[in-house]
Scaffold this motif. Structure first.
Motif, PDB file in Angstrom:
ATOM      1  N   GLY A  91       1.114  -1.333   0.275  1.00 37.08           N
ATOM      2  CA  GLY A  91      -0.299   0.133   0.136  1.00 37.08           C
ATOM      3  C   GLY A  91       0.625   1.166  -0.370  1.00 37.08           C
ATOM      4  N   THR A  92       0.314   2.494   1.033  1.00 36.57           N
ATOM      5  CA  THR A  92       1.281   3.775   0.930  1.00 36.57           C
ATOM      6  C   THR A  92       2.457   3.036   1.358  1.00 36.57           C
ATOM      7  OG1 THR A  92      -0.795   5.002   1.510  1.00 36.57           O
ATOM      8  CG2 THR A  92       1.342   5.579   2.045  1.00 36.57           C
ATOM      9  N   GLY A  93       3.048   2.599   2.228  1.00 35.33           N
ATOM     10  CA  GLY A  93       3.811   1.529   2.567  1.00 35.33           C
ATOM     11  C   GLY A  93       3.592   0.234   2.628  1.00 35.33           C
ATOM     12  N   CYS A  94       4.443  -0.818   2.800  1.00 35.01           N
ATOM     13  CA  CYS A  94       4.379  -2.367   2.650  1.00 35.01           C
ATOM     14  C   CYS A  94       4.522  -3.163   3.656  1.00 35.01           C
ATOM     15  CB  CYS A  94       5.884  -2.648   1.539  1.00 35.01           C
ATOM     16  SG  CYS A  94       5.713  -4.178   1.201  1.00 35.01           S
ATOM     17  N   PHE A  95       3.859  -3.701   4.203  1.00 33.44           N
ATOM     18  CA  PHE A  95       3.989  -4.611   5.302  1.00 33.44           C
ATOM     19  C   PHE A  95       3.499  -6.116   5.312  1.00 33.44           C
ATOM     20  CE2 PHE A  95       1.843  -0.406   6.039  1.00 33.44           C
ATOM     21  CZ  PHE A  95       2.666   0.045   7.136  1.00 33.44           C
ATOM     22  N   LEU A  96       4.652  -6.980   5.588  1.00 32.70           N
ATOM     23  CA  LEU A  96       4.503  -8.397   5.522  1.00 32.70           C
ATOM     24  C   LEU A  96       4.417  -9.534   7.236  1.00 32.70           C
ATOM     25  CD1 LEU A  96       7.491 -10.756   3.312  1.00 32.70           C
ATOM     26  CD2 LEU A  96       5.919 -11.513   5.721  1.00 32.70           C
ATOM     27  N   SER A 100       3.930   4.872  -1.853  1.00 29.65           N
ATOM     28  CA  SER A 100       4.387   6.847  -1.840  1.00 29.65           C
ATOM     29  C   SER A 100       5.141   6.852  -3.175  1.00 29.65           C
ATOM     30  CB  SER A 100       4.311   7.138   0.131  1.00 29.65           C
ATOM     31  OG  SER A 100       5.104   6.425   0.660  1.00 29.65           O
ATOM     32  N   GLY A 101       5.898   5.895  -2.932  1.00 29.99           N
ATOM     33  CA  GLY A 101       6.933   5.957  -3.641  1.00 29.99           C
ATOM     34  C   GLY A 101       7.083   6.613  -5.198  1.00 29.99           C
ATOM     35  N   VAL A 102       6.030   5.960  -5.539  1.00 27.73           N
ATOM     36  CA  VAL A 102       5.806   5.460  -7.045  1.00 27.73           C
ATOM     37  C   VAL A 102       4.970   7.135  -6.519  1.00 27.73           C
ATOM     38  CG1 VAL A 102       3.700   4.757  -8.312  1.00 27.73           C
ATOM     39  CG2 VAL A 102       5.181   3.279  -7.485  1.00 27.73           C
ATOM     40  N   LYS A 103       4.109   7.171  -6.098  1.00 27.42           N
ATOM     41  CA  LYS A 103       3.151   9.264  -5.570  1.00 27.42           C
ATOM     42  C   LYS A 103       4.498  10.319  -5.735  1.00 27.42           C
ATOM     43  CE  LYS A 103      -0.154  11.205  -3.498  1.00 27.42           C
ATOM     44  NZ  LYS A 103      -1.109  11.021  -2.195  1.00 27.42           N
ATOM     45  N   PHE A 104       5.043   9.689  -5.200  1.00 29.71           N
ATOM     46  CA  PHE A 104       6.962  10.572  -5.354  1.00 29.71           C
ATOM     47  C   PHE A 104       7.155  11.124  -6.323  1.00 29.71           C
ATOM     48  CE2 PHE A 104      11.168  11.037  -5.344  1.00 29.71           C
ATOM     49  CZ  PHE A 104      11.298  12.537  -4.613  1.00 29.71           C
ATOM     50  N   LEU A 105       7.175   9.537  -7.360  1.00 26.27           N
ATOM     51  CA  LEU A 105       7.949  10.033  -8.929  1.00 26.27           C
ATOM     52  C   LEU A 105       6.525  10.694  -9.607  1.00 26.27           C
ATOM     53  CD1 LEU A 105       9.448   6.508  -9.796  1.00 26.27           C
ATOM     54  CD2 LEU A 105      10.471   8.775  -9.239  1.00 26.27           C
ATOM     55  N   MET A 106       4.999   9.930  -9.047  1.00 25.73           N
ATOM     56  CA  MET A 106       3.723  10.598  -9.962  1.00 25.73           C
ATOM     57  C   MET A 106       4.378  12.159 -10.051  1.00 25.73           C
ATOM     58  SD  MET A 106       0.109   9.322  -9.851  1.00 25.73           S
ATOM     59  CE  MET A 106      -0.143  10.709  -8.230  1.00 25.73           C
TER      60      MET A 106
END
Length: 557
Positions: free
Chosen positions: A314-319, A361-367
């Motif tokens: 998601g925004t972060g990644c949780f395992l 949120s990393g993808v959103k940063f690029l966008m």
């Protein structure tokens, strides 16, 4: 069934359908008619699921087979008052919940369904995000401090030097960091006069997002000030072993439980504790389930047996990795948490958890920040425009690095840029950053549990990318299993509510839910190549460590 492909130049992902036989080896041979009868019956029952996430709220209505029949989603405002600060407007969150319910119900009715057939509502929510309000009026006393917020870095350093700090993890499963709700509450008490005054006068109510929403859905009923065990386990106020508030933990943070209203801790699935909706078209419908979002995703992926694992992008990644009915306190940088607690004489089930602060949120940063893409789903096309990362490694440490590194003083850093670097290389490196951190978490889980994972179930926005999931399989060296219906977090909340009202009574009844048209991504590079990639990532992590010196860190935070 059509096998999906992408246009990647370097390695074309070819996920294969997962056979139904993979799931039902223990089913009776001649039970097709019985299953059809059950499915027909279950399609007559509906459960609503409120999914309140970090950037958006949604309401999804599922039938008893776990299929969504109507939904609505709304994004809400992200507030960044200062560098490292991240807040939400508590009232806006409530407004989005109400509007999502209203809009989804309109779609539900338009399809010919009857609201009276909705048997219960479940809730899942972003965890650790902290709210305080006046218990007399129900009015918030400050914006919610969101879970990625890092304003408490200086406070965390002070707390680590306090007597008893070394004993916290054994009781809570959590390390002292900016992450849990406890440090956010302490900051509010120290820095917001109105919050301190309410505390001194005994009218301060504290809660995470679930508590805030439940309180208001019940019409500000003061008797419904509750949280479930999964959310409570993220506050650092609850003893993981007793599943109760711990006086020594409260004392460490200098919280006087006589001056603050802490929510009652109840099971994640319960027909009575969460009350019912007080107003609107669902008035009188019971709220019967509540789970923190990552626990909900594990439930939605049917991770009910020890050794089951899921990763939510998601925004972060949780395992999360199911470890059974006894908590495992990590020695390798992971969190111990409650996976779920379905009550009715069942023991709570625990999990090891690894958290990656930056994923979607990393993808959103690029966008949004760099203008690389116009829509987040275009990230795969951009990354597939090149054969590999071109030597780029992007350590996406926007809020430091979470598990298993826990490096607070790291900053986002791109290594390996040359005059030949293209946007596609950086896009690939952004996707790979999440996959590398997932690999590090899985390695830590193997060390803590003593067992090697054989398959990883995935969900969340970034799991839609075939390229990302193929990259993930290549880096971890085991198959990645993706469901066709990826609203597993919302589904988990619906399952918790459905258990409480007896739509399902045993976990075995859920084995068919969301198992159709799953896809498997098998590793398609050598172990040697995978190891080389991961070694370079490890080198980049070490190089980004200590980006801020002590004086700079104090100035920034």
């Amino acid at each position: 069934m059509v096998i999906e492909k992408t246009s990647a130049k370097g390695a074309e992902p070819q996920p294969v359908p997962k056979s139904k036989s993979d799931y039902f080896d223990d089913a009776p041979i001649n039970d097709d008619e019985e299953k059809q009868l059950d499915e027909t019956k279950l399609k007559q029952f509906f459960i609503g699921s409120i999914d309140q996430g970090t950037t958006s709220t949604r309401f999804i209505i599922f039938d008893g087979t776990g299929q969504p029949v109507a939904q609505h989603q709304i994004e809400f405002t992200q507030i960044y008052p200062h560098s490292g600060w991240h807040e939400h407007d508590p009232q806006e969150i409530l407004d989005t919940v109400e509007l999502c319910i209203e809009q989804a119900l309109q779609a539900f009715i338009h399809k010919g369904y009857n609201i009276k057939d909705i048997k219960a509502v479940g809730l899942t929510n972003q965890r650790e995000t902290t709210l305080v309000w006046d218990s007399n009026t129900g009015e918030p006393l400050h914006n919610a401090i969101a879970w990625p917020d890092t304003r408490t870095k200086g406070l965390v350093r002070e707390l680590k030097a306090r007597e008893g700090a070394d004993e916290l993890k054994g009781k809570t499963g959590l390390p002292l960091s900016t992450y849990p709700s406890s440090v956010k509450l302490v900051w509010l008490l120290d820095h917001v006069e109105e919050v301190r005054k309410a505390y001194d006068e005994g009218r301060l109510a504290f809660g995470t997002i679930d508590t805030w929403i439940l309180y208001h859905l019940n019409g500000k009923d003061k008797g419904i000030h509750v949280t479930d065990t999964t959310n409570a386990s993220r506050t650092m106020f609850m003893n993981l072993h007793t599943v109760k508030y711990d006086d020594e933990l409260l004392e460490f943070f200098k919280i006087d439980r006589n001056k603050i209203k802490l929510p009652k801790i109840v099971p994640s699935s319960c027909p009575d504790s969460y009350g019912s909706i007080a107003e609107g078209p669902l008035k009188g419908v019971r709220i019967a389930g509540c789970l923190g979002d990552q626990s909900a995703a594990l439930v939605g992926q049917q991770g009910f047996t020890p050794g089951s694992a899921k990763n939510t992008y998601g925004t972060g990644c949780f395992l999360l990795y199911n470890v059974g009915e006894q908590p495992v306190i990590s020695k390798h940088g992971l969190l111990a948490t409650v996976a779920y607690d379905f009550g009715r004489q069942r023991k709570p089930v625990y999990a090891l958890e690894g958290s990656v602060a930056v994923a979607g949120s990393g993808v959103k940063f690029l966008m949004s920040n760099l203008g690389f893409i116009t829509h987040s789903h275009k990230i795969s096309d951009l990354a597939a425009s090149v054969e590999d990362n071109g030597g780029c490694v992007f350590v996406t440490a926007f809020s430091g690095l979470f598990a298993p590194y826990w490096i607070d003083d790291a900053k986002g850093t791109i290594f390996g840029i040359t005059q030949h670097t293209e946007r596609g290389h950086i896009a690939r490196a952004t996707l790979e950053a999440t996959c590398f951190q997932t690999k590090a978490i899985l390695d830590a889980m193997e060390k803590d549990s003593g067992h090697k994972l054989t398959e990883l179930s995935v969900d969340g926005g970034m799991s839609n990318s075939n390229l990302c999931m193929q990259t993930q399989a290549n880096i971890i060296g085991i198959p990645v299993d993706r469901p066709a219906m990826r609203e597993t977090t919302s589904l988990g909340a619906a399952i918790a509510a459905g258990f409480a009202v007896d739509i399902w009574k045993e976990f075995s009844e859920l084995k068919e839910i969301n198992q159709k048209d799953r896809m498997i991504f098998e590793p398609n590079i050598s172990k040697e190549d995978s190891a080389k990639m991961f070694k370079k990532w490890g080198r980049a992590v070490e190089m980004c460590r200590g980006w801020l010196d002590a004086d700079e860190a104090k100035e920034e935070y």
